[in-house]
Every structure is written in C-alpha cells, then in structure tokens.
Design a protein around this motif. Structure first.
Motif: not given
Length: 332
Positions: A5, A141, A145, A283-284, A287, A290, A293, A323, A325
């Motif tokens: 990050i 960020v 998360s 970014f978020i 995240l 993709r 979490l 994380a 995918s």
C-alpha cells in the motif's frame, strides 16, 4: 518496513513529482519510504520538543530528535539527487513533471526576474508532498482494509455496487465516482472513524483574534481538535458505530455534512485533499473489485486489537488479513 500500500501510494506522488515510478525494490525509494515511516512514528515524542524546546538538550536521544534529524537528511539527500538529475537533463521545450515545471520558473532568476523559486524551496515542497501525501493516504487505505475485512456485509454491498456500475472488465475510474455512492460513503466513514490526523497541523493567526471570549495572539500556534467534531454525538448520533449509511440520503445521494472535516476546514484546509480523495477512491474501489478481504482463517479481528499507534498519524497496529482474488480464487 514498506507495505505494498505504501509503495503504491508513494509511486502516485513519484509520478507527479519525478515523472515516473520506482520499482518496489529500488534501494533509493526504499530508503526514502522507510525514512518517512520512521519519522512519522517518532513524531508523537518529537513534537513535545516543539512545545518545550529546552527538551532538546536532554542527554541521549530520549525524544528521538537525533534519529528524526538523521532520517530527514537521508530524504533530503535523495530528493536533491533527483533534482540534480532533472537539472542536468532539463529541456524547456519538454516539461514532463513538477520538478521540470519548477526548474523552468527557477531559471527566470537568470533573466533578472524576481522569484521565490529556489532549489531549497523545491526540496522542501517535495518533502512536504511525500510526507503529507504518502503516509496519510496509505494509513487510510490500511484502515479501510481493516473495516472491509471485519464487516463482510458492507464489503459485499460495495462490491455489488461496483459490479453493477463498473463491471469487472476494467478498473474503476474517476468517471465512476458519482455512480458509486455507497463506496464513497464508506470512504468518508473510514476517514471519520480512523481520524488519522487528530489535531490537524499547527495553524496560527496573522493578527490578534478574539473568539468566544478567548484571546488568541498573533502568531500563536493552534492545534485544532478534529476528533471533538468527528466523534461528537450531537452531530453523528452514534459516532462509535461504523455506519457508512450516515452519508447516504433517503434518495440515495451522497450527504456531505459541514461537520465532516477530516481534512480540516476553511481556506487553510489540507492542500492535498483533492489528490488524497482521488487516490482513496481509486485504490479502495479497485481493491474491492479485485479481492475479497477476510480475517486470517480461524481468527477474528477487533478494533481494540489494532487501534493505538499515535505518531505523525493515527495508524493501526500491524494486523493480518487474507486477500482472495475474486477472479482466480487465489489467496494473496
């Protein structure tokens, strides 16, 4: 120790300032980012010396001033090296980044034009951009998360919104921001709850001021207590609860209360607010698009386990998340 990050956010600033990005293993980049992290994590004790300068004469380095000074010099050396590289290859007809634009203005001194553009000033600006723009955004960020991993219902709602309005064939862009209302509300709630710069940065009046019977002399440093606003029950009702819905109207539009001031307020608010909010959104949203979490398998995460590091920013204690995918079913 740098995280993905931190390096990702740091490279956004790098692209604007230096006209390119660094490999995550670039030794110069690692030295600079590690120096920023160390500097900010020592800021809570070092700032005591700002209030009581005599403390700098205490034997040893109890307040970390010598360490902070050493780290600052490392960053200055790195920045000056990059500035000199730009000076050597400067082409007035090919301005590629912030440093080139600054050098162009700086060169006007050679033509007898009065200007404040100097190498020393350029170094200071670049350091401010990195210190203020990298750690704050990467810390936010990181908090995001944590809240995503510990609130699967909220994460699911954000993902569905992205799926319906963006899809999975491309990354979200700033053009998608208006249609991703709940995603933006989530980011606002992260900013409110994490409150990473609790006392903003020092401000000072340019003239004597009287406010509600209190006299504030010219030049007196003021540290605004942002936390008293962002956690005021009279404003938020249940400020201790993480609830993005507070920023969404009944009509489904985004609400922006005057009391929402994570970047402070007025004409002296954070200069980097626009860039920071753009970075946070991209970014978020990417995240969540993709990855899914989650806490580590068989474990739980709680706010009391991660809260509590107060330095230059209010950062969470180190924590682990999974994380996974959403496309390849792979765990990162």
């Amino acid at each position: 120790m740098m995280t993905p990050i931190q390096t990702g956010v740091g490279n956004v600033i790098s692209h604007l300032v230096f006209g390119g990005h660094f490999n995550h293993n670039d030794p110069r980049f690692k030295i600079m980012m590690d120096a920023f992290e160390s500097f900010l994590h020592h800021a809570s004790t070092g700032s005591l010396v700002s209030f009581m300068p005599l403390l700098r004469f205490v034997p040893g380095d109890f307040f970390g001033i010598k360490n902070i000074t050493k780290k600052i010099q490392l960053v200055k050396d790195f920045v000056n090296e990059l500035i000199e590289e730009h000076v050597q290859k400067f082409d007035e007809g090919n301005i590629e980044d912030f440093i080139d634009a600054f050098i162009s203005e700086m060169n006007k001194q050679n033509n007898g034009e009065n200007t404040i553009f100097t190498k020393e000033y350029l170094t200071a600006i670049i350091m401010d951009l990195f210190i203020a723009g990298t750690e704050t955004t990467s810390t936010t960020v990181t908090w995001a998360s944590f809240y995503l991993a510990t609130r699967p219902d909220i994460q699911s709602r954000i993902f569905q919104e992205i799926k319906e309005n963006v899809g999975s064939e491309r990354l979200p862009s700033m053009q998608d921001k208006q249609s991703l209302v709940y995603t933006e509300a989530f980011i606002m709630e992260v900013l409110r709850m994490s409150n990473i710069v609790i006392f903003s940065v020092p401000h000072a009046p340019v003239t004597d001021v009287w406010i509600r019977g209190f006299h504030i002399p010219k030049g007196m440093q003021i540290f605004p207590d942002i936390s008293s606003v962002l956690s005021d029950p009279a404003v938020w009702g249940d400020p201790e609860n993480f609830r993005p819905e507070r920023f969404v109207s009944e009509e489904g539009t985004l609400l922006k209360p005057d009391e929402f001031i994570p970047f402070f307020t007025g004409r002296r608010n954070c200069l980097g607010e626009s860039l920071a909010r753009m970075e946070l959104f991209l970014f978020i949203s990417a995240l969540v698009q993709r990855f899914e979490l989650m806490p580590p398998e068989g474990e739980t995460l709680d706010i009391k386990d991660v809260d509590g590091i107060f330095g230059g920013t209010h950062a969470p204690k180190p924590f682990y998340i999974r994380a996974i995918s959403r496309h390849a079913n792979e765990m990162i």
